[in-house]
Write a protein that holds these residues in place. Structure first.
Motif, mmCIF file in Angstrom:
data_model
loop_
_atom_site.group_PDB
_atom_site.id
_atom_site.type_symbol
_atom_site.label_atom_id
_atom_site.label_comp_id
_atom_site.label_asym_id
_atom_site.label_seq_id
_atom_site.Cartn_x
_atom_site.Cartn_y
_atom_site.Cartn_z
ATOM 1 N N PHE A 34 0.831 -1.201 0.000
ATOM 2 C CA PHE A 34 0.000 0.000 0.000
ATOM 3 C C PHE A 34 0.871 1.258 0.000
ATOM 4 O O PHE A 34 0.568 2.236 -0.681
ATOM 5 C CB PHE A 34 -0.935 0.033 1.207
ATOM 6 N N VAL A 35 1.960 1.230 0.772
ATOM 7 C CA VAL A 35 2.894 2.366 0.799
ATOM 8 C C VAL A 35 3.452 2.591 -0.602
ATOM 9 O O VAL A 35 3.453 3.713 -1.115
ATOM 10 C CB VAL A 35 4.046 2.127 1.807
ATOM 11 N N TYR A 36 3.943 1.524 -1.222
ATOM 12 C CA TYR A 36 4.504 1.650 -2.565
ATOM 13 C C TYR A 36 3.445 2.121 -3.555
ATOM 14 O O TYR A 36 3.732 2.911 -4.455
ATOM 15 C CB TYR A 36 5.086 0.325 -3.038
ATOM 16 N N HIS A 37 2.234 1.634 -3.390
ATOM 17 C CA HIS A 37 1.129 2.003 -4.268
ATOM 18 C C HIS A 37 0.868 3.510 -4.185
ATOM 19 O O HIS A 37 0.847 4.205 -5.197
ATOM 20 C CB HIS A 37 -0.116 1.218 -3.853
ATOM 21 N N VAL A 38 0.686 4.016 -2.962
ATOM 22 C CA VAL A 38 0.376 5.426 -2.760
ATOM 23 C C VAL A 38 1.551 6.312 -3.160
ATOM 24 O O VAL A 38 1.382 7.286 -3.885
ATOM 25 C CB VAL A 38 -0.024 5.683 -1.284
ATOM 26 N N CYS A 113 -7.150 -4.463 6.162
ATOM 27 C CA CYS A 113 -6.304 -4.481 4.951
ATOM 28 C C CYS A 113 -7.147 -4.762 3.709
ATOM 29 O O CYS A 113 -6.922 -4.164 2.652
ATOM 30 C CB CYS A 113 -5.204 -5.541 5.077
ATOM 31 N N GLY A 114 -8.109 -5.677 3.838
ATOM 32 C CA GLY A 114 -8.994 -5.971 2.715
ATOM 33 C C GLY A 114 -9.789 -4.741 2.292
ATOM 34 O O GLY A 114 -9.951 -4.469 1.099
ATOM 35 N N GLY A 115 -10.265 -3.984 3.264
ATOM 36 C CA GLY A 115 -10.988 -2.748 2.963
ATOM 37 C C GLY A 115 -10.086 -1.696 2.337
ATOM 38 O O GLY A 115 -10.478 -1.013 1.389
ATOM 39 N N ALA A 116 -8.876 -1.569 2.867
ATOM 40 C CA ALA A 116 -7.914 -0.608 2.309
ATOM 41 C C ALA A 116 -7.575 -0.981 0.869
ATOM 42 O O ALA A 116 -7.449 -0.114 0.000
ATOM 43 C CB ALA A 116 -6.650 -0.565 3.164
ATOM 44 N N LEU A 120 -8.205 1.448 -2.346
ATOM 45 C CA LEU A 120 -7.148 1.784 -3.297
ATOM 46 C C LEU A 120 -7.556 1.410 -4.725
ATOM 47 O O LEU A 120 -7.326 2.167 -5.663
ATOM 48 C CB LEU A 120 -5.838 1.078 -2.921
ATOM 49 N N ALA A 121 -8.158 0.248 -4.877
ATOM 50 C CA ALA A 121 -8.572 -0.212 -6.205
ATOM 51 C C ALA A 121 -9.663 0.683 -6.790
ATOM 52 O O ALA A 121 -9.709 0.890 -8.005
ATOM 53 C CB ALA A 121 -9.059 -1.656 -6.133
ATOM 54 N N GLU A 122 -10.525 1.214 -5.925
ATOM 55 C CA GLU A 122 -11.609 2.080 -6.384
ATOM 56 C C GLU A 122 -11.169 3.535 -6.550
ATOM 57 O O GLU A 122 -11.932 4.364 -7.029
ATOM 58 C CB GLU A 122 -12.790 2.007 -5.405
ATOM 59 N N GLY A 123 -9.937 3.830 -6.111
ATOM 60 C CA GLY A 123 -9.426 5.191 -6.236
ATOM 61 C C GLY A 123 -9.974 6.156 -5.202
ATOM 62 O O GLY A 123 -9.971 7.363 -5.406
ATOM 63 N N VAL A 124 -10.446 5.628 -4.059
ATOM 64 C CA VAL A 124 -11.011 6.492 -3.020
ATOM 65 C C VAL A 124 -10.188 6.441 -1.719
ATOM 66 O O VAL A 124 -10.694 6.761 -0.646
ATOM 67 C CB VAL A 124 -12.496 6.142 -2.734
ATOM 68 N N ASN A 125 -8.946 6.078 -1.819
ATOM 69 C CA ASN A 125 -8.077 6.006 -0.651
ATOM 70 C C ASN A 125 -7.832 7.398 -0.081
ATOM 71 O O ASN A 125 -7.635 8.361 -0.822
ATOM 72 C CB ASN A 125 -6.731 5.375 -1.037
ATOM 73 N N THR A 126 -7.838 7.500 1.247
ATOM 74 C CA THR A 126 -7.571 8.779 1.897
ATOM 75 C C THR A 126 -6.304 8.737 2.755
ATOM 76 O O THR A 126 -5.940 9.750 3.349
ATOM 77 C CB THR A 126 -8.760 9.191 2.793
#
Length: 154
Positions: A34-38, A113-116, A120-126
Motif C-alpha cells: 500500500f505504501v509503494y502504491h500510494v 487491509c482488505g478494505g484498504a 485503493l482499487a476504487e481510487g477512493v483512498n484517503t
C-alpha cells in the motif's frame, strides 16, 4: 469427545504454525505494498501511471485473495482444532485469553487491509504512505503478544 485429536496433535500444531507464518507474511507485506502504491503514484517514472496502478492492484489482490485469505482460514481452523485438543489449553491461566484477544485483533487488521485494498482499487483512498507505514506495525504488536503468551504462558 475430542480425544482423537490428541493423536494428531503434532500434525495439527505443525499445520497451524505454517498457516500462521503465511498469514503473518501477508499481513506484514500488504501494508508495505500500500505504501509503494500510494507513494509510487506520486513519482512519475519510466512506467506510466495507469500501468503502475494496474500492477499494484494486481499484486495486492493476489496477495490478499490467494495467500492471506487461505492462510487466515487455515490458521483459524488448525487453531480451533488445537483448542479442542484435550490438555492443550489451560483455561484457568491468562495466556489463552491474551492470545485470543490478539488473534481477534489480527483478524480485524486482516479485514482492515482488505478494505484498504478495495479503497485503493476504487481510487477512493484517503491514507498517506506514512499512515500505511504506521499501520504496518500493527501485526507486529499482535505477534509479540501472541508469542509471549504462548511461550511464557503468563
Amino acid at each position: 469427545m475430542f480425544d482423537f485429536l490428541a493423536d494428531f496433535y503434532l500434525w495439527t500444531k505443525s499445520l497451524h504454525v505454517m498457516s500462521v507464518l503465511a498469514w503473518m507474511a501477508g499481513l506484514f507485506y500488504l501494508p508495505r505494498l500500500f505504501v509503494y502504491h500510494v507513494e509510487g503514484l506520486q513519482k512519475r517514472g519510466v512506467v506510466r501511471e495507469s500501468e503502475m496502478e494496474m500492477l499494484f492492484r494486481h499484486q495486492e489482490r493476489l496477495l490478499y485473495k490467494a495467500i492471506m485469505q487461505p492462510a487466515m482460514i487455515s490458521s483459524w481452523l488448525f487453531g480451533v482444532l488445537l483448542v479442542l485438543t484435550p490438555g492443550v489449553v489451560q483455561w484457568d491461566m491468562i495466556w489463552p485469553w491474551t492470545k485470543a484477544a490478539s488473534i481477534l485483533g489480527m483478524t480485524w487488521f486482516h479485514f482492515w487491509c482488505g478494505g484498504a485494498r478495495l479503497r485503493l482499487a476504487e481510487g477512493v483512498n484517503t491514507l498517506t504512505g506514512r499512515q500505511f507505514r504506521m499501520m504496518n506495525e500493527v501485526p507486529t504488536l499482535f505477534m509479540i503478544v501472541i508469542v509471549l503468551s504462548v511461550i511464557l504462558k503468563f
